[in-house]
Design an enzyme around this catalytic site. Structure first.
Site, PDB file in Angstrom:
ATOM      1  N   ARG A   1       0.888  -4.849  -5.487  1.00 56.70           N
ATOM      2  CA  ARG A   1       0.887  -6.097  -4.734  1.00 56.70           C
ATOM      3  C   ARG A   1       1.122  -7.159  -5.817  1.00 56.70           C
ATOM      4  NH1 ARG A   1      -0.824  -4.104   0.350  1.00 56.70           N
ATOM      5  NH2 ARG A   1      -2.622  -2.735   0.271  1.00 56.70           N
TER       6      ARG A   1
ATOM      7  N   ARG B   1      -5.358  -1.972   8.956  1.00 53.33           N
ATOM      8  CA  ARG B   1      -5.286  -3.431   8.779  1.00 53.33           C
ATOM      9  C   ARG B   1      -5.554  -4.121  10.109  1.00 53.33           C
ATOM     10  NH1 ARG B   1      -2.635  -6.401   4.207  1.00 53.33           N
ATOM     11  NH2 ARG B   1      -1.895  -4.415   3.444  1.00 53.33           N
TER      12      ARG B   1
ATOM     13  N   THR C   1       4.193   2.744   5.516  1.00 49.86           N
ATOM     14  CA  THR C   1       2.793   2.305   5.570  1.00 49.86           C
ATOM     15  C   THR C   1       2.036   3.210   6.532  1.00 49.86           C
ATOM     16  OG1 THR C   1       1.294   0.599   6.427  1.00 49.86           O
ATOM     17  CG2 THR C   1       3.533   0.488   7.225  1.00 49.86           C
TER      18      THR C   1
ATOM     19  N   ASP D   1       5.050  -4.808   6.086  1.00 53.44           N
ATOM     20  CA  ASP D   1       5.558  -6.124   6.500  1.00 53.44           C
ATOM     21  C   ASP D   1       5.580  -7.141   5.356  1.00 53.44           C
ATOM     22  OD1 ASP D   1       2.804  -6.169   6.503  1.00 53.44           O
ATOM     23  OD2 ASP D   1       2.607  -7.347   8.331  1.00 53.44           O
TER      24      ASP D   1
ATOM     25  N   GLY E   1       0.842  -1.208   0.000  1.00 51.98           N
ATOM     26  CA  GLY E   1       0.000   0.000   0.000  1.00 51.98           C
ATOM     27  C   GLY E   1       0.870   1.248   0.000  1.00 51.98           C
TER      28      GLY E   1
ATOM     29  N   ASP F   1       2.317  -0.459  11.761  1.00 55.54           N
ATOM     30  CA  ASP F   1       2.236  -1.814  12.338  1.00 55.54           C
ATOM     31  C   ASP F   1       3.543  -2.589  12.243  1.00 55.54           C
ATOM     32  OD1 ASP F   1       2.209  -2.051   9.604  1.00 55.54           O
ATOM     33  OD2 ASP F   1       0.568  -3.477   9.500  1.00 55.54           O
TER      34      ASP F   1
ATOM     35  N   ASP G   1      -0.209   2.268   8.406  1.00 54.27           N
ATOM     36  CA  ASP G   1      -0.733   1.461   9.525  1.00 54.27           C
ATOM     37  C   ASP G   1       0.093   1.557  10.817  1.00 54.27           C
ATOM     38  OD1 ASP G   1      -2.621   0.624   7.694  1.00 54.27           O
ATOM     39  OD2 ASP G   1      -1.554  -1.231   7.203  1.00 54.27           O
TER      40      ASP G   1
END
Ligand code: ADP
Ligand code: F6P
Length: 328
Positions: A76, A176, A130, A107, A15, A134, A132
């Protein structure tokens, strides 16, 4: 002896995130500073497999610091999940005399990078890009701060209409499986409740009790921020449940969606991306590989990619307590 690096490839994968362009720019200009060649690879691992690349110098990245998205584009790429796909990617790296790779992504992109390294002993450094936030081992990922500001701006606007109509709004945000965007934007946007995947004791009846309590204490409208990851019930089921059990609440759902990934990066993300981009090239020149350049207490740090990918990353639990107190 470590092979001298003469040419570095850079790609953005997964993303997109605001600040990726600033990171590419920093990598390109750091390469120029070391008098090392730099090549941009289009569309992440897909471009690597299709041999779609472009030589880049300091002027190739002019006027990029403020642009959202990624001008190298992202993808992707399913073929890269297969060993045969990575063989083709590696052949193209060799064909183009690329000695090392900077992978800007999340990730999934780091997992692919690790495989490329394990299978072909190819030097790789990752930069966390990202919205996120994360990734383990870094305080922040590039794009997170911009996304937070976008979400807070949206919540502010929703609050105007929510309070004008005495309504209850359920606002779904991205992230996510992580609740970082939800918890921080929820606190920043003054949400009454914040539902995140990391908080395991979700109960819709407790949520309703809490809304009733807010009502009794004089609140006429409410905003509940719901992370898109698993929180126990999806946002539409929540709306239906509240409608059924409290028909007097006028409930609306707002799913913010991909607007959270767009827009010009904040200054924080531009500076972060610039720092991490330069540190990534420093690391490759020093012969480091299989690491992510993260940030800890404002300073770039080298984090083993396996540690960066650790799924047991903990959310800042103090934020949960703060959210609880300030939403009363
Ligand atoms: P992100 O990097 O933002 O987490 P994805 O999970 O979509 O995004 O991963 C980006 C790309 O990284 C994938 O399209 C694929 O090409 C590659 N990738 C992801 N997971 C793996 C894996 N297990 N093995 C090899 N490549 C992977
Ligand atoms: O990882 C970034 C992210 O925007 C997540 O927050 C979200 O779950 C996902 O990507 C959406 O992916 P796509 O753009 O492929 O729908």
């Amino acid at each position: 002896m470590v092979k001298k690096i003469k040419k570095i490839g850079v790609l953005t994968s997964g993303g997109d995130a605001p600040g990726m362009n600033a990171a590419i720019r920093a990598v390109v200009r750091a390469c120029a500073d070391y008098e090392v060649e730099c090549v941009g690879i289009y569309e992440g691992y897909r471009g690597l497999m299709r041999n779609e690349m472009i030589p880049m110098g300091p002027r190739s990245v002019a006027n990029m610091i403020n642009r959202g998205g990624t001008f190298l584009r992202s993808a992707r790429c399913m073929e890269f999940l297969e060993p045969e796909g990575r063989v083709i990617a590696h052949q193209n790296l060799i064909k183009n005399n690329i000695d090392a790779l900077v992978v800007i992504g999340g990730d999934g992109s780091f997992t692919g990078a690790l495989k490329l390294n394990n299978e072909f002993d190819f030097p790789i450094v990752g930069i966390p890009g990202t919205i996120d936030n994360d990734i383990n081992g870094t305080d922040y990922t590039i794009g997170y701060d911009t996304a937070l500001n976008t979400v807070v701006e949206a919540i502010d606007k929703i609050r105007d209409t929510a309070s004008s109509h005495n309504r209850l709004f359920l606002v779904e945000v991205m992230g996510r499986d992580a609740g970082d965007i939800a918890i921080s934007a929820g606190i920043g946007g003054g949400a009454e409740e914040i539902l995140i995947p990391e908080k395991k004791n979700f109960s819709i009846d407790r949520l309703i009790e809490s809304l009733d309590h807010s009502h009794e204490t004089g609140k006429t409208s409410s905003i509940i921020v719901v992370a898109e990851g698993k929180t126990g019930m999806n946002i539409l089921e929540m709306r239906d449940y509240v409608n059924k059990h409290r028909p007097e609440y006028d409930v609306r759902v707002s799913v913010l969606g991909h607007m959270q990934r767009g827009g010009s990066p904040t200054c924080f993300d531009r500076v972060l991306a610039s720092k991490l981009g330069v540190a990534a090239v420093d690391a490759l020149i020093e012969g480091k590989t299989n690491i992510m350049i993260g940030v800890s207490h404002r300073t770039p740090v080298c984090v083993d990619l396996n540690i960066a990918l650790n799924k047991n990353r903990k959310l800042d639990t103090n934020l949960l307590r703060v959210a609880d107190i300030v939403s009363k």
